[in-house]
Design a protein around this motif. Structure first.
Motif, PDB file in Angstrom:
ATOM      1  N   MET A 257       0.834  -1.203   0.000  1.00 19.66           N
ATOM      2  CA  MET A 257       0.000   0.000   0.000  1.00 19.66           C
ATOM      3  C   MET A 257       0.870   1.255   0.000  1.00 19.66           C
ATOM      4  O   MET A 257       1.957   1.277   0.582  1.00 19.66           O
ATOM      5  N   VAL A 263      -9.257   3.337   0.295  1.00 18.15           N
ATOM      6  CA  VAL A 263      -9.545   2.287   1.272  1.00 18.15           C
ATOM      7  C   VAL A 263     -10.986   2.416   1.737  1.00 18.15           C
ATOM      8  O   VAL A 263     -11.615   3.471   1.596  1.00 18.15           O
ATOM      9  N   ASN A 321      -8.741  -2.744   0.839  1.00 22.84           N
ATOM     10  CA  ASN A 321      -8.309  -2.019  -0.351  1.00 22.84           C
ATOM     11  C   ASN A 321      -9.367  -2.124  -1.445  1.00 22.84           C
ATOM     12  O   ASN A 321     -10.465  -2.660  -1.235  1.00 22.84           O
TER      13      ASN A 321
END
Length: 476
Positions: A257, A263, A321
């Motif tokens: 990430m 998110v 995610n």
């Protein structure tokens, strides 16, 4: 008048005699010839001219008499035939005459006006009738209808927020925890084997004989027991009696990430199950205190910072995610009062923190396998009074504890008391908190490159991460 010849006595009306001499315009070529009469001569009346302002009648002697005109002026005899250029003593020419409309026309006009009035009255009566039928001004219209919207679909692309939420929500649960006089709520998610991952501070109150009830997204619920919990990482694992066929969630890779990645946070803030909020990764490797039990140190985590709304009750829920994979466990929020805990009553201010899933994975495996988790260490004591760049290892022993643990990871790597640690795996460290959370985010056995300074010279060394002695298992 008539065309008969009548005589009149001119001496009675001398002012009606023409003036001496030719009258203006008379005798001109093509003009009229003046005619003169002597008093007492007869006057020949002609039907070719009739003055509407004059009236005649015969007196008792048969002589023609004249009345005054409507303007009160005496009237003379009619002018000569085809006379032009009348003198000043003649009356003005007749003006337009008002004529009365025939009786039939007047009756037609009255009927037309009456028809218009009737039409107006009928229209007004009809409008008033409609007004009464529609509810007497209440605004009610019996025939009113709003058209229906076109048929739609609830299907969404898998990569959309709605698509990700639909994928992850069945794996997210809410926890109701009671223990002694305390109670609370939190969130969690289902992983392989029917286990549920959550925060240690969510279930801690039930560790000594309390009760945990799990509610799934399908609204079915069951009790659960604590498998293991780790206060140092703020991670706990519980096992429900039944999962009701709920799917397990997919775990991602938090190391992949980057700041700015989208998110999604899912959980039960304030008991509102199945709540979804979105945001981005605002920062990485943020040292944050999370959880903490009464009388014990708070957990230090190397957190993922996000602006997705996280509130009390979100603790233990997943941060996922764009592929629907868990990349963190929501654990803390910053407050305006300076704290970083979900235990307070303040709400989200856009500063939420999650434990990276790579660390969570290791802790959960150890808790399920052994009931406890090891804490990563390198075996040094830190000089808390140092204010310079980096983190300095204490120069002397304190309370019987050596600055560098003999035969520990740091000692084996060649670190000495007084050395200043500048970087860990290329990541600068500016204070002791950053160094601690960086080490704890590594797994025991990981090899890490340290950059440090000794006597003004920069050096590097490789340290193999060790672990503190594992505490005894803590299943409930």
């Amino acid at each position: 008048m008539t065309d008969d010849t009548r005589s009149f006595n001119a001496s009675d009306r001398p002012e009606f005699l023409p003036a001496e001499g030719p009258h203006p315009g008379w005798g001109s070529p093509g003009g009229p010839t003046p005619q003169y009469r002597q008093p007492g001569t007869p006057y020949q009346a002609s039907s070719q001219y009739q003055d509407p302002y004059r009236d005649t009648y015969a007196d008792q002697y048969g002589q023609e008499q004249y009345t005054q005109d409507p303007y009160g002026q005496p009237q003379g005899p009619p002018p000569p035939v085809n006379a032009y250029g009348m003198g000043p003593t003649w009356a003005p020419p007749p003006g337009p005459q008002r004529q009365e409309a025939p009786e039939g026309n007047r009756r037609t006009g009255v009927l037309a006006l009456l028809a218009v009035v009737i039409a107006l009255i009928a229209g007004a009566a009809g409008s008033y009738g409609t007004y009464l039928l529609s509810g007497s001004g209440s605004g009610v219209d019996p025939d009113y209808a709003i058209p229906s919207a076109p048929a739609g679909t609830t299907a969404r692309p898998p990569e959309s927020v709605a698509g990700v939420a639909a994928k992850v929500l069945p794996s997210v649960v809410s926890l109701e925890v009671r223990g002694g006089s305390e109670s609370g709520t939190g969130s969690g998610f289902l992983i392989r084997g029917g286990y549920i991952v959550t925060n240690n501070h969510v279930v801690a109150v039930a560790s000594t004989g309390g009760e945990i009830r799990i509610k799934f997204s399908n609204r079915r619920s069951t009790t659960a027991r604590i498998v293991g919990r780790d206060p140092n990482s703020d991670i706990a694992v519980v096992k429900p009696e039944e999962t009701f066929g709920s799917p397990e969630v997919a775990l991602g890779n938090s190391d992949s990430m980057v700041v700015g990645d989208p998110v999604i946070a899912i959980g039960s803030p304030l008991g509102l199950t199945g709540t979804v909020t979105t945001g981005i990764i605002s920062s990485l490797n943020r040292p944050v205190e999370a959880g903490g039990e009464s009388g014990r140190d708070s957990a230090l985590i190397n957190a993922i910072q996000t602006d997705a709304a996280i509130n009390p009750g979100n603790s233990g829920g997943p941060l996922v995610n764009g592929a629907g994979e868990v990349i963190g466990v929501n654990s803390a929020i910053a407050t305006l009062g300076g704290g970083s805990s979900l235990g307070g009553q303040t709400g989200s201010i856009g500063l939420g923190f999650a434990i990276p899933v790579n660390q969570v994975r290791r802790i959960a495996e150890e808790l399920i396998s052994t009931g406890s988790a090891r804490t990563s260490r390198i075996g040094i004591s830190i000089d808390q009074q140092y204010q310079g760049q980096g983190v300095r290892i204490a120069a002397q022993a304190e309370r019987g504890i050596e600055p560098v643990t003999p035969d520990g990871p740091a000692d084996k790597a060649g670190l000495r008391p007084g050395d200043v640690i500048l970087e860990v795996d290329g990541q600068p460290v500016s204070d002791s908190r950053e160094l601690i959370v960086t080490i704890r985010s590594k797994a025991p056995g990981d090899k890490v490159v340290f950059k440090y300074q000794r006597a003004g010279a920069d050096r590097t060394t490789t340290v193999t991460i060790g672990a503190a002695p594992a505490p005894s298992a803590q299943p409930s």
